[in-house]
Scaffold this active site. Structure first.
Site, PDB file in Angstrom:
ATOM      1  N   ASP A 224      33.160  35.973  31.805  1.00  0.00           N
ATOM      2  CA  ASP A 224      34.380  36.496  32.431  1.00  0.00           C
ATOM      3  C   ASP A 224      35.037  35.267  33.063  1.00  0.00           C
ATOM      4  OD1 ASP A 224      35.736  39.247  33.186  1.00  0.00           O
ATOM      5  OD2 ASP A 224      35.842  38.068  35.015  1.00  0.00           O
TER       6      ASP A 224
ATOM      7  N   LYS B  79      28.778  44.909  35.863  1.00  0.00           N
ATOM      8  CA  LYS B  79      29.505  43.644  36.086  1.00  0.00           C
ATOM      9  C   LYS B  79      28.750  42.833  37.122  1.00  0.00           C
ATOM     10  CE  LYS B  79      33.400  41.607  34.830  1.00  0.00           C
ATOM     11  NZ  LYS B  79      34.148  41.748  33.559  1.00  0.00           N
TER      12      LYS B  79
HETATM   13  P1  NDP Z   1      39.074  32.126  32.227  1.00  0.00           P
HETATM   14  O1  NDP Z   1      38.261  31.662  33.362  1.00  0.00           O
HETATM   15  O2  NDP Z   1      38.829  31.577  30.878  1.00  0.00           O
HETATM   16  O3  NDP Z   1      40.622  31.950  32.549  1.00  0.00           O
HETATM   17  C1  NDP Z   1      41.203  32.540  33.648  1.00  0.00           C
HETATM   18  C2  NDP Z   1      42.657  32.139  33.727  1.00  0.00           C
HETATM   19  O4  NDP Z   1      43.299  32.893  34.751  1.00  0.00           O
HETATM   20  C3  NDP Z   1      42.848  30.677  34.100  1.00  0.00           C
HETATM   21  O5  NDP Z   1      44.040  30.221  33.543  1.00  0.00           O
HETATM   22  C4  NDP Z   1      42.927  30.746  35.613  1.00  0.00           C
HETATM   23  O6  NDP Z   1      43.613  29.647  36.202  1.00  0.00           O
HETATM   24  C5  NDP Z   1      43.694  32.027  35.817  1.00  0.00           C
HETATM   25  N1  NDP Z   1      43.300  32.630  37.100  1.00  0.00           N
HETATM   26  C6  NDP Z   1      42.079  33.085  37.441  1.00  0.00           C
HETATM   27  N2  NDP Z   1      42.054  33.540  38.700  1.00  0.00           N
HETATM   28  C7  NDP Z   1      43.299  33.364  39.159  1.00  0.00           C
HETATM   29  C8  NDP Z   1      43.914  33.643  40.382  1.00  0.00           C
HETATM   30  N3  NDP Z   1      43.241  34.204  41.396  1.00  0.00           N
HETATM   31  N4  NDP Z   1      45.247  33.360  40.497  1.00  0.00           N
HETATM   32  C9  NDP Z   1      45.929  32.805  39.454  1.00  0.00           C
HETATM   33  N5  NDP Z   1      45.391  32.523  38.281  1.00  0.00           N
HETATM   34  C10 NDP Z   1      44.102  32.795  38.119  1.00  0.00           C
HETATM   35  O7  NDP Z   1      38.896  33.716  32.218  1.00  0.00           O
HETATM   36  P2  NDP Z   1      39.188  34.751  31.036  1.00  0.00           P
HETATM   37  O8  NDP Z   1      40.326  34.302  30.213  1.00  0.00           O
HETATM   38  O9  NDP Z   1      37.901  35.061  30.393  1.00  0.00           O
HETATM   39  O10 NDP Z   1      39.589  36.056  31.864  1.00  0.00           O
HETATM   40  C11 NDP Z   1      40.954  36.378  32.195  1.00  0.00           C
HETATM   41  C12 NDP Z   1      41.055  37.845  32.522  1.00  0.00           C
HETATM   42  O11 NDP Z   1      40.648  38.611  31.374  1.00  0.00           O
HETATM   43  C13 NDP Z   1      40.175  38.348  33.666  1.00  0.00           C
HETATM   44  O12 NDP Z   1      40.835  39.422  34.314  1.00  0.00           O
HETATM   45  C14 NDP Z   1      38.946  38.880  32.956  1.00  0.00           C
HETATM   46  O13 NDP Z   1      38.264  39.829  33.747  1.00  0.00           O
HETATM   47  C15 NDP Z   1      39.613  39.516  31.748  1.00  0.00           C
HETATM   48  N6  NDP Z   1      38.774  39.758  30.571  1.00  0.00           N
HETATM   49  C16 NDP Z   1      38.048  38.746  29.998  1.00  0.00           C
HETATM   50  C17 NDP Z   1      37.301  39.002  28.859  1.00  0.00           C
HETATM   51  C18 NDP Z   1      36.561  37.930  28.161  1.00  0.00           C
HETATM   52  O14 NDP Z   1      35.979  38.221  27.111  1.00  0.00           O
HETATM   53  N7  NDP Z   1      36.541  36.706  28.636  1.00  0.00           N
HETATM   54  C19 NDP Z   1      37.230  40.359  28.288  1.00  0.00           C
HETATM   55  C20 NDP Z   1      38.090  41.321  28.909  1.00  0.00           C
HETATM   56  C21 NDP Z   1      38.816  41.016  30.029  1.00  0.00           C
HETATM   57  P3  NDP Z   1      42.744  28.467  36.859  1.00  0.00           P
HETATM   58  O15 NDP Z   1      42.028  27.813  35.726  1.00  0.00           O
HETATM   59  O16 NDP Z   1      43.741  27.607  37.541  1.00  0.00           O
HETATM   60  O17 NDP Z   1      41.806  29.150  37.824  1.00  0.00           O
HETATM   61  O1  2IT Z   2      35.900  42.388  31.204  1.00  0.00           O
HETATM   62  C1  2IT Z   2      35.245  42.324  30.139  1.00  0.00           C
HETATM   63  O2  2IT Z   2      35.249  43.244  29.312  1.00  0.00           O
HETATM   64  C2  2IT Z   2      34.478  41.105  29.866  1.00  0.00           C
HETATM   65  N1  2IT Z   2      34.528  40.181  30.664  1.00  0.00           N
HETATM   66  C3  2IT Z   2      33.621  41.006  28.642  1.00  0.00           C
HETATM   67  C4  2IT Z   2      32.315  41.700  28.866  1.00  0.00           C
HETATM   68  C5  2IT Z   2      31.291  41.536  27.763  1.00  0.00           C
HETATM   69  O3  2IT Z   2      30.182  42.051  27.980  1.00  0.00           O
HETATM   70  O4  2IT Z   2      31.574  40.939  26.741  1.00  0.00           O
END
Ligand code: NDP
Ligand code: 2IT
Length: 444
Positions: free
Chosen positions: A166, A126
């Site tokens: 992420d 990561k």
């Molecule tokens: P994005 O940046 O697309 O969206 C994040 C969302 O969460 C936004 O709505 C954001 O609000 C909110 N957010 C982030 N940080 C905070 C905080 N500290 N407090 C409150 N709200 C918060 O990220 P993703 O959707 O990609 O990721 C969301 C989660 O999923 C994370 O935990 C990530 O690690 C996990 N994840 C993502 C994957 C992926 O493929 N993208 C795969 C597996 C897991 P705002 O815009 O206001 O900051």
């Molecule tokens: O938390 C996760 O699994 C991710 N942000 C996606 C990682 C990836 O390599 O697609």
């Protein structure tokens, strides 16, 4: 003292001020206790757990960039290459002001077991930075991404370490980083996933984490005699995972009534309008306050509050520790049936325990959100083959992988006498493969 407790104590002592990393280690090690006890002598002699909780390698570097007014800023970049026993390091890059080494280590540690659960050959890593893309111009984001990649490119490669998106890292950031990697290394290779469709990206990668979450949730409910159709769902977050979780939940006949961001949350009794959500977040990069313009019947509330809404299924899809004990109590008193984690470690340890003790089906993120990284691995396969599969092909592979993950962890939980405990099941199933591969490769 038991081996597990000794290693947890060591991790806390050797990595002070990294509470999220401690939390992730505790969750995993405590739930694989039964496996460790059965192999205690060998694991101790081989220092297996000590090797597992220490990253193979970690980088911390300066990222200077110039803003639109000519002012120079300096951010910190990180990449933690945690474990390569079963494949090249694989995991996202988080761009958020809260990023520090402890957060990247917790995410990297989780990624080891998540990637193992996918059944695909990917190790755990990561990275990220405390840079905040919010409110920056495209040129400023490009300047940051190019500077970040100028250092990172020395340490990654299609067969070494393959980063992805992420929080804060989406298609725009991956594009700028890919361009800079290619320019410096003069290599057109699948070094990043989540790429655009015109330059090696995979169809369905954008949707994969959210869709995968729903495929697994559907299978888990079905196995326990329930259906997803007709259920009311709360989603937190409004980013990549939240948007496509909402879309798939509604396609499967459920009604999603909430989404949130870091400033507030929306309640829409008629079901979230996904097209409006995409326009607000993906196109305009705006706040959820805009949602009411599209749906006058909805409510916008400042602050947090999603978990107080009465629903059947809760899907935390924002960030770590966003669902605490009080939230768990509110969900239980409202009769919640299932909590499945779209985000990484969104539920605190106390909240998880409370939910499980109160009969709520609980699936941890390392299983429930593995569809994103699994589809990244499918993107790597397509890049190696120099081919692109259709949306239907990737989506059907994703669905098979998620159904497979659920049965793998369900079986592991049963095998060790923890039927229905999907935290124990996921951690044991993820751990066993990595432990076996580490054992076979000697003391490295
Ligand atoms: P994005 O940046 O697309 O969206 C994040 C969302 O969460 C936004 O709505 C954001 O609000 C909110 N957010 C982030 N940080 C905070 C905080 N500290 N407090 C409150 N709200 C918060 O990220 P993703 O959707 O990609 O990721 C969301 C989660 O999923 C994370 O935990 C990530 O690690 C996990 N994840 C993502 C994957 C992926 O493929 N993208 C795969 C597996 C897991 P705002 O815009 O206001 O900051
Ligand atoms: O938390 C996760 O699994 C991710 N942000 C996606 C990682 C990836 O390599 O697609």
């Amino acid at each position: 003292m038991s081996y597990v407790d000794e290693v947890i104590e060591q991790v806390i002592k050797q990595n002070p001020a990294e509470p999220e990393f401690h939390q992730a280690v505790k969750e995993v090690l405590e739930s694989i206790r039964v496996v460790v006890e059965a192999n205690e002598e060998k694991y101790r002699r081989d220092a297996l757990l000590e090797r597992m909780v220490n990253p193979e390698r970690q980088f911390k570097f300066r990222v200077p960039w110039v803003d639109d007014n000519g002012q120079v800023h300096v951010n910190t970049g990180y990449r933690v290459q945690f474990n390569s026993a079963i494949g090249p390091y694989k995991g996202g890059l988080r761009l958020h002001p809260s990023v520090n080494l402890g957060i990247i280590k917790f995410l990297g540690f989780e990624q080891i077991f998540k990637n193992s659960l996918t059944g695909l050959p990917i190790g755990g890593g990561k990275g990220g930075s405390d840079f905040d893309p919010k409110g920056k111009s495209d040129r400023e984001v490009m300047a940051f991404c190019q500077s970040f990649m100028t250092e990172l490119c020395k340490h990654i490669g299609a067969d070494t370490d393959v980063p992805a998106g992420d929080i804060g890292t989406g298609a725009r950031e991956i594009g700028y980083m890919f361009g800079q990697y290619k320019r410096i290394r003069n290599l057109y290779e699948g070094v990043l996933t989540g790429k655009g469709l015109t330059y090696g990206g995979s169809l369905a990668r954008t949707e994969a984490t959210g869709y995968g979450l729903l495929y697994l949730t559907e299978e888990m409910l079905k196995t326990n005699g329930h259906t997803i159709a007709g259920k009311t769902v709360s989603v937190s977050g409004s980013g990549n995972v939240a948007i496509y979780a909402t879309e798939k939940a509604q396609q499967l006949g459920a009604k999603v009534v909430t989404v949130s961001d870091s400033t507030g949350w929306v309640y829409d009794p008629d079901g979230i309008d996904v097209a409006a959500l995409k326009e607000i977040k993906e196109v305009n990069r705006a706040r959820l306050t805009e949602y009411k313009k599209y749906r006058p019947n909805s409510e916008y509330h400042e602050g947090r509050g999603v978990w107080g809404v009465k629903v059947d299924i809760a899907l935390p899809c924002a960030t770590q520790n966003e669902l605490n004990l009080d939230d768990a109590k509110a969900l239980v008193s409202n009769g919640v049936l299932a909590v499945c984690e779209g985000a990484n470690m969104p539920t605190t340890l106390e909240a998880t325990k409370y939910l499980q003790e109160n009969g709520v089906y609980f699936v941890p993120g390392k299983a429930a959100n593995a569809g994103g990284v699994a589809t990244s691995a499918l993107e790597m396969s397509q890049n190696s083959l120099r081919l692109s599969w259709s949306f239907e092909e990737v989506d059907s592979r994703l669905k098979n992988i998620m159904v497979g993950i659920f049965h793998n962890l369900d079986d592991a939980a049963k095998k060790y006498g923890f039927e229905g405990d999907y935290v124990v099941g996921a951690n044991i199933a993820g751990f066993e493969k990595v432990a076996e591969a580490m054992n076979a490769q000697g003391i490295v």
